[in-house]
Scaffold this motif. Structure first.
Motif, mmCIF file in Angstrom:
data_model
loop_
_atom_site.group_PDB
_atom_site.id
_atom_site.type_symbol
_atom_site.label_atom_id
_atom_site.label_comp_id
_atom_site.label_asym_id
_atom_site.label_seq_id
_atom_site.Cartn_x
_atom_site.Cartn_y
_atom_site.Cartn_z
ATOM 1 N N MET A 1 15.173 -9.164 31.097
ATOM 2 C CA MET A 1 15.866 -8.362 32.102
ATOM 3 C C MET A 1 15.565 -6.885 31.830
ATOM 4 O O MET A 1 15.617 -6.435 30.699
ATOM 5 C CB MET A 1 17.372 -8.646 32.036
ATOM 6 N N GLN A 2 15.262 -6.155 32.866
ATOM 7 C CA GLN A 2 14.916 -4.745 32.725
ATOM 8 C C GLN A 2 16.167 -3.919 32.470
ATOM 9 O O GLN A 2 17.250 -4.216 32.952
ATOM 10 C CB GLN A 2 14.226 -4.257 33.989
ATOM 11 N N TRP A 3 15.979 -2.822 31.705
ATOM 12 C CA TRP A 3 17.119 -1.955 31.378
ATOM 13 C C TRP A 3 17.665 -1.248 32.610
ATOM 14 O O TRP A 3 18.861 -0.999 32.704
ATOM 15 C CB TRP A 3 16.722 -0.936 30.312
ATOM 16 N N SER A 4 16.806 -0.930 33.560
ATOM 17 C CA SER A 4 17.300 -0.273 34.770
ATOM 18 C C SER A 4 18.217 -1.211 35.556
ATOM 19 O O SER A 4 19.222 -0.777 36.119
ATOM 20 C CB SER A 4 16.140 0.202 35.640
ATOM 21 N N LEU A 5 17.884 -2.496 35.577
ATOM 22 C CA LEU A 5 18.731 -3.472 36.256
ATOM 23 C C LEU A 5 20.065 -3.631 35.537
ATOM 24 O O LEU A 5 21.120 -3.697 36.175
ATOM 25 C CB LEU A 5 18.016 -4.823 36.361
ATOM 26 N N VAL A 6 20.034 -3.648 34.215
ATOM 27 C CA VAL A 6 21.273 -3.741 33.428
ATOM 28 C C VAL A 6 22.157 -2.522 33.694
ATOM 29 O O VAL A 6 23.367 -2.650 33.902
ATOM 30 C CB VAL A 6 20.952 -3.880 31.921
ATOM 31 N N ARG A 7 21.547 -1.347 33.719
ATOM 32 C CA ARG A 7 22.308 -0.118 33.986
ATOM 33 C C ARG A 7 22.923 -0.140 35.384
ATOM 34 O O ARG A 7 24.075 0.239 35.573
ATOM 35 C CB ARG A 7 21.390 1.089 33.825
ATOM 36 N N GLU A 8 22.161 -0.624 36.365
ATOM 37 C CA GLU A 8 22.673 -0.714 37.737
ATOM 38 C C GLU A 8 23.822 -1.717 37.829
ATOM 39 O O GLU A 8 24.829 -1.455 38.490
ATOM 40 C CB GLU A 8 21.559 -1.112 38.698
ATOM 41 N N ILE A 9 23.691 -2.850 37.163
ATOM 42 C CA ILE A 9 24.753 -3.860 37.186
ATOM 43 C C ILE A 9 26.012 -3.321 36.525
ATOM 44 O O ILE A 9 27.122 -3.504 37.035
ATOM 45 C CB ILE A 9 24.268 -5.175 36.537
ATOM 46 N N LEU A 10 25.860 -2.637 35.398
ATOM 47 C CA LEU A 10 27.033 -2.041 34.737
ATOM 48 C C LEU A 10 27.701 -0.996 35.619
ATOM 49 O O LEU A 10 28.933 -0.918 35.674
ATOM 50 C CB LEU A 10 26.640 -1.441 33.386
ATOM 51 N N ALA A 11 26.898 -0.202 36.318
ATOM 52 C CA ALA A 11 27.468 0.796 37.235
ATOM 53 C C ALA A 11 28.205 0.106 38.375
ATOM 54 O O ALA A 11 29.292 0.543 38.776
ATOM 55 C CB ALA A 11 26.369 1.706 37.776
ATOM 56 N N LEU A 12 27.664 -0.994 38.890
ATOM 57 C CA LEU A 12 28.318 -1.714 39.976
ATOM 58 C C LEU A 12 29.588 -2.421 39.507
ATOM 59 O O LEU A 12 30.559 -2.530 40.259
ATOM 60 C CB LEU A 12 27.350 -2.703 40.621
ATOM 61 N N VAL A 13 29.593 -2.878 38.262
ATOM 62 C CA VAL A 13 30.826 -3.439 37.693
ATOM 63 C C VAL A 13 31.886 -2.344 37.587
ATOM 64 O O VAL A 13 33.058 -2.573 37.903
ATOM 65 C CB VAL A 13 30.550 -4.098 36.324
ATOM 66 N N ALA A 14 31.476 -1.151 37.173
ATOM 67 C CA ALA A 14 32.420 -0.028 37.101
ATOM 68 C C ALA A 14 32.942 0.330 38.491
ATOM 69 O O ALA A 14 34.135 0.611 38.665
ATOM 70 C CB ALA A 14 31.749 1.182 36.450
ATOM 71 N N VAL A 15 32.070 0.299 39.485
ATOM 72 C CA VAL A 15 32.498 0.576 40.866
ATOM 73 C C VAL A 15 33.516 -0.470 41.313
ATOM 74 O O VAL A 15 34.579 -0.139 41.853
ATOM 75 C CB VAL A 15 31.282 0.589 41.827
ATOM 76 N N GLY A 16 33.205 -1.735 41.085
ATOM 77 C CA GLY A 16 34.131 -2.805 41.454
ATOM 78 C C GLY A 16 35.467 -2.665 40.749
ATOM 79 O O GLY A 16 36.522 -2.890 41.346
ATOM 80 N N ALA A 17 35.423 -2.276 39.477
ATOM 81 C CA ALA A 17 36.666 -2.092 38.724
ATOM 82 C C ALA A 17 37.461 -0.908 39.271
ATOM 83 O O ALA A 17 38.676 -1.008 39.461
ATOM 84 C CB ALA A 17 36.350 -1.888 37.247
ATOM 85 N N LEU A 18 36.783 0.205 39.523
ATOM 86 C CA LEU A 18 37.499 1.371 40.051
ATOM 87 C C LEU A 18 38.097 1.082 41.419
ATOM 88 O O LEU A 18 39.250 1.442 41.689
ATOM 89 C CB LEU A 18 36.562 2.581 40.125
ATOM 90 N N TRP A 19 37.353 0.439 42.281
ATOM 91 C CA TRP A 19 37.874 0.113 43.609
ATOM 92 C C TRP A 19 38.988 -0.927 43.518
ATOM 93 O O TRP A 19 40.038 -0.795 44.132
ATOM 94 C CB TRP A 19 36.767 -0.423 44.505
ATOM 95 N N GLY A 20 38.735 -1.981 42.756
ATOM 96 C CA GLY A 20 39.681 -3.091 42.705
ATOM 97 C C GLY A 20 40.986 -2.761 42.003
ATOM 98 O O GLY A 20 42.060 -3.132 42.469
ATOM 99 N N ILE A 21 40.913 -2.060 40.901
ATOM 100 C CA ILE A 21 42.126 -1.734 40.157
ATOM 101 C C ILE A 21 42.985 -0.749 40.925
ATOM 102 O O ILE A 21 44.216 -0.816 40.888
ATOM 103 C CB ILE A 21 41.758 -1.204 38.756
ATOM 104 N N THR A 22 42.354 0.158 41.646
ATOM 105 C CA THR A 22 43.141 1.172 42.343
ATOM 106 C C THR A 22 43.750 0.679 43.656
ATOM 107 O O THR A 22 44.724 1.269 44.130
ATOM 108 C CB THR A 22 42.289 2.424 42.633
ATOM 109 N N ASN A 23 43.231 -0.400 44.249
ATOM 110 C CA ASN A 23 43.791 -0.891 45.515
ATOM 111 C C ASN A 23 45.273 -1.240 45.425
ATOM 112 O O ASN A 23 46.072 -0.746 46.223
ATOM 113 C CB ASN A 23 42.982 -2.076 46.045
ATOM 114 N N PRO A 24 45.694 -2.081 44.466
ATOM 115 C CA PRO A 24 47.129 -2.380 44.376
ATOM 116 C C PRO A 24 47.951 -1.151 43.972
ATOM 117 O O PRO A 24 49.097 -1.002 44.396
ATOM 118 C CB PRO A 24 47.226 -3.457 43.298
ATOM 119 N N LEU A 25 47.358 -0.276 43.165
ATOM 120 C CA LEU A 25 48.084 0.937 42.758
ATOM 121 C C LEU A 25 48.277 1.882 43.936
ATOM 122 O O LEU A 25 49.322 2.529 44.055
ATOM 123 C CB LEU A 25 47.340 1.641 41.621
#
Length: 135
Positions: A1-25
């Motif tokens: 797996m390429q490092w750029s893909l890993v970095r993109e996936i981690l960034a998208l996980v962070a996006v999902g976490a920021l969006w998802g955690i803040t919705n109920p709040l």
């Protein structure tokens, strides 16, 4: 797996976490405002007073700013990520994090808990399959 893909996936996980955690709040912060609209006679006064009340309420401003940080990170990630991979990952994970955070803060989930857990698991399996297929 390429490092750029890993970095993109981690960034998208962070996006999902920021969006998802803040919705109920955001929902909880905007519900607990204690704003009384009957005190204002005109629609413009009521609207401006409600806006000022929400802006001064840290329970709604804090999650809103974190949510917007997720949007900025998503926008930056889209410059290098594959669109067909970025959108499903971010939105699906946001849904998963929303469900988990809602459960954590005591929101009623209603319905069959086992079905919801199976749905979250299947969503994560689908995200994994999409990611593996693209790499």
């Amino acid at each position: 797996m390429q490092w750029s893909l890993v970095r993109e996936i981690l960034a998208l996980v962070a996006v999902g976490a920021l969006w998802g955690i803040t919705n109920p709040l955001l929902k909880k912060g905007s519900d607990d405002t204690g704003f009384d609209p009957s005190r204002y006679s005109s629609r413009l006064q009521r609207l401006s007073a409600q806006f000022l009340h929400l802006v001064s309420n840290w329970r709604s401003v804090g999650p809103f700013l974190l949510n917007q940080c997720g949007s900025v990170l998503f926008y930056l990630t889209l410059s290098s990520a594959d669109l067909s991979l970025a959108v499903p990952i971010a939105n699906s994970l946001a849904f998963c994090f929303t469900a988990l955070m809602g459960w954590y803060i005591g929101e009623s989930m209603g319905g069959n808990s086992l079905q919801k857990q199976a749905g979250l698991l299947l969503m994560l399996v689908g995200i994994t399959l999409c990611t593996v297929a693209k790499s």
